[in-house]
Scaffold this motif. Structure first.
Motif, short mmCIF file in Angstrom:
data_model
loop_
_atom_site.label_atom_id
_atom_site.label_comp_id
_atom_site.label_asym_id
_atom_site.label_seq_id
_atom_site.Cartn_x
_atom_site.Cartn_y
_atom_site.Cartn_z
N ILE A 179 0.83 -1.21 0.00
CA ILE A 179 0.00 0.00 0.00
C ILE A 179 0.86 1.25 0.00
CG2 ILE A 179 -1.69 1.30 1.36
CD1 ILE A 179 -2.76 -1.49 2.28
N GLU A 180 1.94 1.23 0.80
CA GLU A 180 2.87 2.37 0.83
C GLU A 180 3.53 2.60 -0.53
OE1 GLU A 180 5.60 1.40 3.91
OE2 GLU A 180 4.12 1.57 5.52
N GLU A 181 3.73 1.50 -1.27
CA GLU A 181 4.37 1.60 -2.58
C GLU A 181 3.39 2.00 -3.68
OE1 GLU A 181 7.98 0.55 -3.60
OE2 GLU A 181 7.83 1.60 -1.69
N GLY A 182 2.13 2.27 -3.31
CA GLY A 182 1.15 2.75 -4.30
C GLY A 182 0.39 1.66 -5.01
N ALA A 183 0.21 0.51 -4.33
CA ALA A 183 -0.47 -0.62 -4.97
C ALA A 183 -1.91 -0.30 -5.35
CB ALA A 183 -0.42 -1.85 -4.05
N VAL A 184 -2.65 0.41 -4.46
CA VAL A 184 -4.09 0.60 -4.68
C VAL A 184 -4.38 1.38 -5.97
CG1 VAL A 184 -6.19 1.68 -3.78
CG2 VAL A 184 -4.75 0.29 -2.27
N PRO A 185 -3.79 2.56 -6.19
CA PRO A 185 -4.07 3.25 -7.46
C PRO A 185 -3.60 2.47 -8.69
CG PRO A 185 -2.37 4.40 -6.19
CD PRO A 185 -2.97 3.40 -5.30
N THR A 186 -2.51 1.72 -8.53
CA THR A 186 -2.02 0.91 -9.65
C THR A 186 -3.03 -0.17 -10.02
OG1 THR A 186 0.30 1.27 -9.06
CG2 THR A 186 -0.19 -0.65 -10.43
N ILE A 187 -3.58 -0.83 -9.01
CA ILE A 187 -4.55 -1.91 -9.24
C ILE A 187 -5.85 -1.35 -9.82
CG2 ILE A 187 -5.87 -3.76 -8.15
CD1 ILE A 187 -3.61 -3.82 -6.00
N ILE A 188 -6.29 -0.21 -9.30
CA ILE A 188 -7.52 0.40 -9.82
C ILE A 188 -7.35 0.78 -11.29
CG2 ILE A 188 -9.00 2.44 -9.66
CD1 ILE A 188 -8.60 2.30 -6.61
N LYS A 189 -6.17 1.24 -11.64
CA LYS A 189 -5.89 1.56 -13.04
C LYS A 189 -6.00 0.31 -13.91
CE LYS A 189 -2.45 3.75 -16.06
NZ LYS A 189 -1.10 4.36 -16.13
N LEU A 190 -5.52 -0.82 -13.39
CA LEU A 190 -5.63 -2.08 -14.14
C LEU A 190 -7.09 -2.50 -14.28
CD1 LEU A 190 -2.70 -4.21 -12.64
CD2 LEU A 190 -2.78 -3.09 -14.87
N ALA A 191 -7.89 -2.22 -13.25
CA ALA A 191 -9.32 -2.58 -13.31
C ALA A 191 -10.03 -1.82 -14.42
CB ALA A 191 -9.98 -2.31 -11.96
N ARG A 192 -9.48 -0.69 -14.83
CA ARG A 192 -10.08 0.10 -15.92
C ARG A 192 -9.61 -0.38 -17.30
NH1 ARG A 192 -8.65 4.76 -12.42
NH2 ARG A 192 -10.56 5.51 -11.42
N SER A 193 -8.74 -1.39 -17.31
CA SER A 193 -8.21 -1.91 -18.57
C SER A 193 -9.33 -2.45 -19.45
CB SER A 193 -7.19 -3.01 -18.28
OG SER A 193 -6.87 -3.74 -19.45
N LYS A 194 -9.08 -2.46 -20.74
CA LYS A 194 -10.06 -3.04 -21.68
C LYS A 194 -9.86 -4.54 -21.83
CE LYS A 194 -10.67 1.20 -24.38
NZ LYS A 194 -10.54 1.84 -25.71
N ASP A 195 -8.76 -5.05 -21.26
CA ASP A 195 -8.47 -6.48 -21.33
C ASP A 195 -9.20 -7.21 -20.20
OD1 ASP A 195 -6.99 -9.03 -20.77
OD2 ASP A 195 -5.83 -8.36 -22.50
N GLU A 196 -10.06 -8.14 -20.55
CA GLU A 196 -10.90 -8.80 -19.55
C GLU A 196 -10.09 -9.59 -18.53
OE1 GLU A 196 -14.17 -11.02 -20.99
OE2 GLU A 196 -14.94 -9.40 -22.25
N ALA A 197 -9.04 -10.27 -18.99
CA ALA A 197 -8.22 -11.07 -18.07
C ALA A 197 -7.56 -10.18 -17.03
CB ALA A 197 -7.16 -11.84 -18.85
N VAL A 198 -7.10 -9.01 -17.47
CA VAL A 198 -6.48 -8.05 -16.55
C VAL A 198 -7.53 -7.50 -15.58
CG1 VAL A 198 -5.31 -5.82 -16.38
CG2 VAL A 198 -4.63 -7.45 -18.15
N GLN A 199 -8.71 -7.21 -16.09
CA GLN A 199 -9.80 -6.73 -15.23
C GLN A 199 -10.09 -7.73 -14.11
OE1 GLN A 199 -13.10 -6.13 -17.91
NE2 GLN A 199 -12.67 -3.95 -18.17
N VAL A 200 -10.25 -8.99 -14.49
CA VAL A 200 -10.65 -10.02 -13.52
C VAL A 200 -9.60 -10.18 -12.42
CG1 VAL A 200 -11.03 -12.51 -13.23
CG2 VAL A 200 -12.12 -11.28 -15.12
#
Length: 580
Positions: free
Chosen positions: A325-346
């Motif tokens: 979390i200190e390394e910025g995991a949450v915004p990085t993961i949320i950005k991946l959730a916005r991906s158009k790639d379904e596998a990455v979203q899941v």
């Protein structure tokens, strides 16, 4: 990096440079080059200990080469490749020697590091030459590549073949190593029973681990693929861990090719299924390397998915989760959730759930970073995708948002209620059932939420589920509807639809006495008697006798329902008398 632009200031240096530039060198030439280098190093006065170590290795190397003089290196590709490698190292060492003689090096620490590398190189050359005789590489038969055993070959034949591959991986040239790794990969992916053979043969696992640090990307890449296969077997994970595989795998993540990184991340995902290995990954800087991969726009889908898989395995250790979390995991993961790639979203949504699970502070961070909006967007029926990302998004919304009134309010602002209603009406079976469960949970929240659901049109849709084949579905729909009609405003909306009230009464007539569904249906009708129009419709429906029979049969709440309806009839009689 040691410079190859050597100044030829004496005959010994010139000989080293000329010999190392020849593509195919004889043993005699190699011995002369090593002897010249030993002589040239003696006058050096700086880093005396380091140079003594180098001379010791050079003398041992010279002795090994002398013992092999009877063999023709040009006719043996392995020996020829080794001599070429030795001469290349000698050329690098000669340059270091010149700079130490001239005192022209740029810094002591850098020179010490270069000399340490040179000591390690010559030690490796000595070890490889020593292995030539014991492995039988100089025999005539070695020129013949051992054929791969056929399909369903016995383990002894396959073991002999793998031993040959091991030899080539240990002391072959780059192409021989690469081909041996390719063949070994074919062995381990062909049949699970063959995976045991490489693990048992010699020190093949140690060799594979060492090749992960190879500067040759092709070698590193093929080694990572083999390690990835072996790491998928629980029986052999401890062997890889014992060989020190974690550190090299992390280094591959940091500086390897994309394909090598995919193999390394896949291996780490399998190895970290055992939480005991989580600390090793963290200790070698794995968390930072994995997050960097997830944040990079150049990372391929397979690599991102494996990296997220490793991080998901690591979040079970609270200290590592905090560091993530200190390394910025949450915004990085949320950005991946916005991906158009379904596998990455899941995989990213799954990771987001795991990192925020049972941690209110992290859930709040997810909200602040736009996590709710990202999840609602994945769930949006207007976005073309399969059901899997939607299912994952809905589960995450339930887990992360339903415990907070503020988060539920944000969901409504983002149009989540309309989306949920859409999938209740039109969703695939899996999404529809999840939507029903979500609606069921929302109905247990605040009165404001219930009012919003009543206004949105959830009640008619819930009525449709009351006749479902699954008892669980019928029960959820009935409980949810009962909760919604407990709100006066929703009761008035519901009773406006004669068809829905009539359907409830029909279902009550169909259900067996004392069944679970009947109990919930009576509960709904009981709530509807809270408004006069509801009582009137039930009393005048023609199903009153059925309800009275249920009361006589001691069905739960049936007597209360009869009493409420009787009071309504008594009032009607009084009203008639009063106006007559």
């Amino acid at each position: 990096m040691v410079s190859k632009n050597l100044r030829k200031e004496n005959p010994e240096q010139e000989q080293i440079v000329q010999e190392s530039s020849q593509p195919m060198c004889s043993l005699r030439q190699a011995i002369e080059v090593i002897s010249s280098l030993i002589s040239y190093s003696h006058p050096i006065r700086v880093f005396a200990v380091k140079w003594q170590l180098i001379r010791n290795n050079l003398e041992e190397l010279c002795s090994c080469l002398s013992s092999l003089e009877n063999y023709d290196s040009i006719q043996n590709p392995v020996l020829s490749g080794m001599i070429s490698a030795i001469l290349a190292s000698a050329s690098d060492c000669n340059d270091l020697a010149r700079r130490c003689v001239d005192l022209s090096y740029s810094g002591k620490l850098l020179m010490q590091s270069d000399l340490d590398v040179m000591v390690a190189k010559f030690e490796r050359h000595v070890k490889n030459l020593s292995g030539i005789s014991t492995e039988g590489i100089l025999t005539l038969g070695f020129a013949i590549v051992v054929s791969r055993p056929g399909v369903n070959a016995c383990k002894d034949d396959m073991r002999f073949y793998v031993r040959d591959l091991l030899t080539r991986m240990k002391i072959g040239d780059m192409e021989m190593k690469r081909q041996a790794l390719l063949n070994l990969y074919d062995v381990v992916v062909e049949d699970d029973k063959y995976v045991k053979i490489p693990v048992e043969v010699g020190d093949i696992v140690n060799i594979l681990v060492s090749l992960l640090d190879s500067v040759e990307m092709e070698i590193q890449q093929e080694a990572a693929k083999v390690v990835s296969v072996i790491s998928g077997f629980d029986s052999y994970k401890s062997v890889l861990i014992g060989a020190g595989v974690i550190g090299p795998l992390i280094r591959v993540l940091e500086s390897g090719s994309e394909t090598s990184k995919e193999g390394a991340a896949s291996s780490l995902q399998k190895l970290t299924e055992n939480s005991e290995n989580a600390w090793s990954v963290s200790a070698y800087g794995g968390v930072t390397a994995l997050l960097k991969i997830c944040a990079s726009v150049d990372s391929r889908t397979a690599l991102i998915c494996s990296a997220c898989g490793v991080l998901r395995n690591l979040v079970g250790v609270d200290e590592i989760k905090r560091f993530m979390i200190e390394e910025g995991a949450v915004p990085t993961i949320i950005k991946l959730a916005r991906s158009k790639d379904e596998a990455v979203q899941v995989i990213s949504i799954d990771l987001l759930q795991n990192i925020a699970s049972a941690d209110e502070s992290v859930r709040q961070l997810v909200v602040r970073e736009g996590g709710i909006q990202a999840l609602v967007r994945v769930f949006d029926p207007k976005i073309a995708c399969t059901s899997k990302p939607r299912e994952m998004a809905l589960r995450a919304i339930e887990n992360l948002c339903f415990s907070s009134a503020g988060s539920i309010s944000m969901l409504m602002d983002y149009g989540f209620m309309d989306q949920l209603l859409f999938f209740l009406r039109n969703g695939d079976v899996s999404v529809q059932e999840l939507s029903l469960k979500a609606a069921f949970r929302l109905c247990g929240k605040s009165e404001e939420t219930k009012k919003a659901m009543g206004d949105a049109g959830f009640m008619p849709e819930l009525v449709k589920f009351l006749d479902a084949k699954s008892f669980e579905v019928r029960e959820m729909a009935a409980v949810a509807l009962s909760s919604l009609v407990s709100v006066p405003k929703n009761r008035k909306i519901f009773v406006q639809e004669d068809r829905d009230v009539g359907f409830l009464l029909q279902l009550l007539d169909k259900e067996e006495a004392n069944s679970g569904s009947k109990k919930f249906l009576i509960s709904i009708l009981l709530s509807l008697t809270g408004c006069s129009s509801g009582r009137k419709k039930i009393a005048s429906s023609g199903y009153l006798k059925n309800i009275e029979k249920l009361a006589e049969a001691e069905v739960s709440d049936a007597k209360r329902l009869v009493r409420k309806l009787s009071m309504n009839r008594f009032r009607s009689i009084l009203n008639v008398i009063w106006h007559s």
